[in-house]
Write a protein that holds these residues in place. Structure first.
Motif, short mmCIF file in Angstrom:
data_model
loop_
_atom_site.label_atom_id
_atom_site.label_comp_id
_atom_site.label_asym_id
_atom_site.label_seq_id
_atom_site.Cartn_x
_atom_site.Cartn_y
_atom_site.Cartn_z
N THR A 127 42.25 74.29 44.89
CA THR A 127 41.07 74.20 45.77
C THR A 127 41.24 75.17 46.94
O THR A 127 42.34 75.64 47.22
CB THR A 127 40.88 72.79 46.36
OG1 THR A 127 41.89 72.55 47.34
CG2 THR A 127 40.90 71.70 45.30
N HIS B 92 36.15 68.50 45.37
CA HIS B 92 36.91 67.72 44.39
C HIS B 92 36.41 66.28 44.28
O HIS B 92 36.72 65.58 43.32
CB HIS B 92 38.40 67.76 44.75
CG HIS B 92 39.26 67.96 43.55
ND1 HIS B 92 39.16 67.16 42.43
CD2 HIS B 92 40.21 68.88 43.27
CE1 HIS B 92 40.03 67.57 41.53
NE2 HIS B 92 40.67 68.62 42.00
N TRP C 7 44.66 63.75 52.88
CA TRP C 7 44.29 64.88 53.73
C TRP C 7 45.18 64.98 54.97
O TRP C 7 45.54 66.08 55.39
CB TRP C 7 42.80 64.80 54.12
CG TRP C 7 41.93 65.30 53.01
CD1 TRP C 7 41.20 64.54 52.14
CD2 TRP C 7 41.75 66.67 52.60
NE1 TRP C 7 40.55 65.35 51.23
CE2 TRP C 7 40.86 66.66 51.50
CE3 TRP C 7 42.22 67.89 53.06
CZ2 TRP C 7 40.45 67.83 50.85
CZ3 TRP C 7 41.82 69.06 52.42
CH2 TRP C 7 40.94 69.02 51.33
N LEU D 187 48.37 66.63 53.84
CA LEU D 187 48.22 68.07 53.59
C LEU D 187 48.04 68.84 54.89
O LEU D 187 48.63 69.91 55.08
CB LEU D 187 47.02 68.33 52.67
CG LEU D 187 47.12 67.80 51.23
CD1 LEU D 187 45.84 68.14 50.47
CD2 LEU D 187 48.33 68.37 50.50
N VAL E 221 45.80 58.10 41.49
CA VAL E 221 44.36 58.25 41.71
C VAL E 221 43.60 57.87 40.44
O VAL E 221 43.98 58.29 39.34
CB VAL E 221 43.99 59.70 42.11
CG1 VAL E 221 42.49 59.83 42.39
CG2 VAL E 221 44.79 60.17 43.33
N ASN F 110 40.20 58.41 38.55
CA ASN F 110 39.15 59.44 38.57
C ASN F 110 38.00 59.10 37.64
O ASN F 110 38.18 58.41 36.63
CB ASN F 110 39.75 60.79 38.19
CG ASN F 110 40.45 61.45 39.36
OD1 ASN F 110 39.99 61.37 40.50
ND2 ASN F 110 41.56 62.10 39.08
N TYR G 225 44.93 74.46 48.20
CA TYR G 225 45.87 73.45 47.68
C TYR G 225 45.91 73.47 46.16
O TYR G 225 44.92 73.83 45.51
CB TYR G 225 45.44 72.05 48.16
CG TYR G 225 45.33 71.97 49.66
CD1 TYR G 225 46.48 71.93 50.44
CD2 TYR G 225 44.10 72.01 50.29
CE1 TYR G 225 46.39 71.91 51.82
CE2 TYR G 225 43.99 71.98 51.67
CZ TYR G 225 45.14 71.93 52.43
OH TYR G 225 45.05 71.92 53.80
N ARG H 69 48.63 66.87 37.90
CA ARG H 69 48.67 65.43 37.59
C ARG H 69 49.32 65.21 36.25
O ARG H 69 49.09 65.93 35.29
CB ARG H 69 47.28 64.81 37.50
CG ARG H 69 46.49 64.81 38.76
CD ARG H 69 45.80 66.10 38.84
NE ARG H 69 44.71 66.11 39.79
CZ ARG H 69 43.92 67.16 39.93
NH1 ARG H 69 44.09 68.23 39.20
NH2 ARG H 69 42.96 67.13 40.79
C1 LIG Z 1 43.98 69.86 45.63
C2 LIG Z 1 43.16 68.61 45.78
C3 LIG Z 1 43.00 67.77 44.70
C4 LIG Z 1 42.22 66.63 44.79
N1 LIG Z 1 42.10 65.84 43.68
C5 LIG Z 1 41.28 64.76 43.74
C6 LIG Z 1 41.08 63.97 42.59
O1 LIG Z 1 41.65 64.20 41.50
N2 LIG Z 1 40.22 62.92 42.68
C7 LIG Z 1 39.56 62.62 43.84
O2 LIG Z 1 38.78 61.66 43.85
N3 LIG Z 1 39.77 63.34 44.97
C8 LIG Z 1 40.61 64.39 44.93
N4 LIG Z 1 40.83 65.12 46.07
C9 LIG Z 1 40.25 64.64 47.35
C10 LIG Z 1 38.80 65.04 47.51
O3 LIG Z 1 38.73 66.33 48.08
C11 LIG Z 1 38.04 64.04 48.42
O4 LIG Z 1 38.69 63.98 49.68
C12 LIG Z 1 37.99 62.61 47.84
O5 LIG Z 1 37.48 62.63 46.53
C13 LIG Z 1 37.14 61.67 48.71
O6 LIG Z 1 35.86 62.15 48.77
P1 LIG Z 1 34.78 61.58 49.80
O7 LIG Z 1 35.39 61.70 51.16
O8 LIG Z 1 33.57 62.41 49.63
O9 LIG Z 1 34.57 60.15 49.42
C14 LIG Z 1 41.60 66.28 46.02
C15 LIG Z 1 41.77 67.13 47.12
C16 LIG Z 1 42.55 68.26 47.01
C17 LIG Z 1 42.74 69.16 48.22
#
Ligand SMILES: Cc1cc2nc3c(=O)[nH]c(=O)nc-3n(C[C@H](O)[C@H](O)[C@H](O)COP(=O)(O)O)c2cc1C
Length: 175
Positions: A24, A53, A70, A73, A83, A85, A112, A116
């Protein structure tokens, strides 16, 4: 806007030797997705690229876990965690995720990486009630205070076990 998908109770399991990989930018917009990611998420490359994501965010996931992700990171750390999904058709799959900063040639973080792996079944069974409690706390507290309250619950849960989320996740994965 994310199109709304109705979640089903159908689970898809990752195969033992599968790796789901995505990259990302700094905001969590997908810049790379491997084939296994597309297959598991039941999404095409066009649907995934350049979108946040959270396109695969499952409503059973507590916001507090993503806050932790977050925060980790942004402090330059590496996130390990479980997680759940959402697939494009509403089905779901669990992963054990390792997310790391992607450092550019100038030494700055430019995005990033996430890799998985298949999560052990015992680990998922241990995580489900913890996340369910965090989600229930968030629903009771509302969107503004929910994540703080669910994180406070998680911190207390971890303190009682004398561990951190990272160590809990790694121990559950390695057990
Ligand atoms: C590299 C990376 C991978 C991510 N992978 C996922 C993931 O597999 N599933 C997911 O729901 N969020 C993932 N996230 C987090 C999402 O960016 C996001 O914060 C989260 O889905 C919550 O979304 P919302 O705040 O809109 O509810 C990832 C973030 C990063 C930086």
């Amino acid at each position: 806007m994310k199109p709304s998908i109705t979640p089903t109770n159908t689970e898809h399991k990752m195969a033992e030797n599968d790796f789901i990989v995505s990259k990302t930018d700094l905001k969590g917009r997908i810049t790379y997705a491997n084939r296994i990611f597309m297959r598991m998420a039941q999404r095409s490359e066009i649907e995934l690229l350049n979108v946040q994501h959270n396109i695969i965010r499952h409503p059973d996931m507590p916001r507090g876990v993503f806050r932790l992700l977050w925060d980790t990171l942004q402090q330059g750390g590496e996130f390990f965690g479980f997680v759940k999904n959402l697939c494009g058709n509403g089905d779901y799959y669990w992963v054990f995720a390792n997310i790391t900063p992607d450092i550019g040639s100038d030494g700055n973080v430019k995005g990033y990486y996430s890799v998985r792996r298949q999560p052990p079944e015992n680990a998922i069974q241990a995580i489900i009630p913890l996340y369910a409690e965090m989600l229930a706390i968030e629903k009771r507290a509302g969107p503004k205070e929910g994540p703080d309250k669910s994180i406070a619950y998680l911190q207390q849960f971890l303190a009682d076990k004398n561990t951190s989320y990272r160590d809990l996740a790694l121990n559950l994965y390695n057990d």
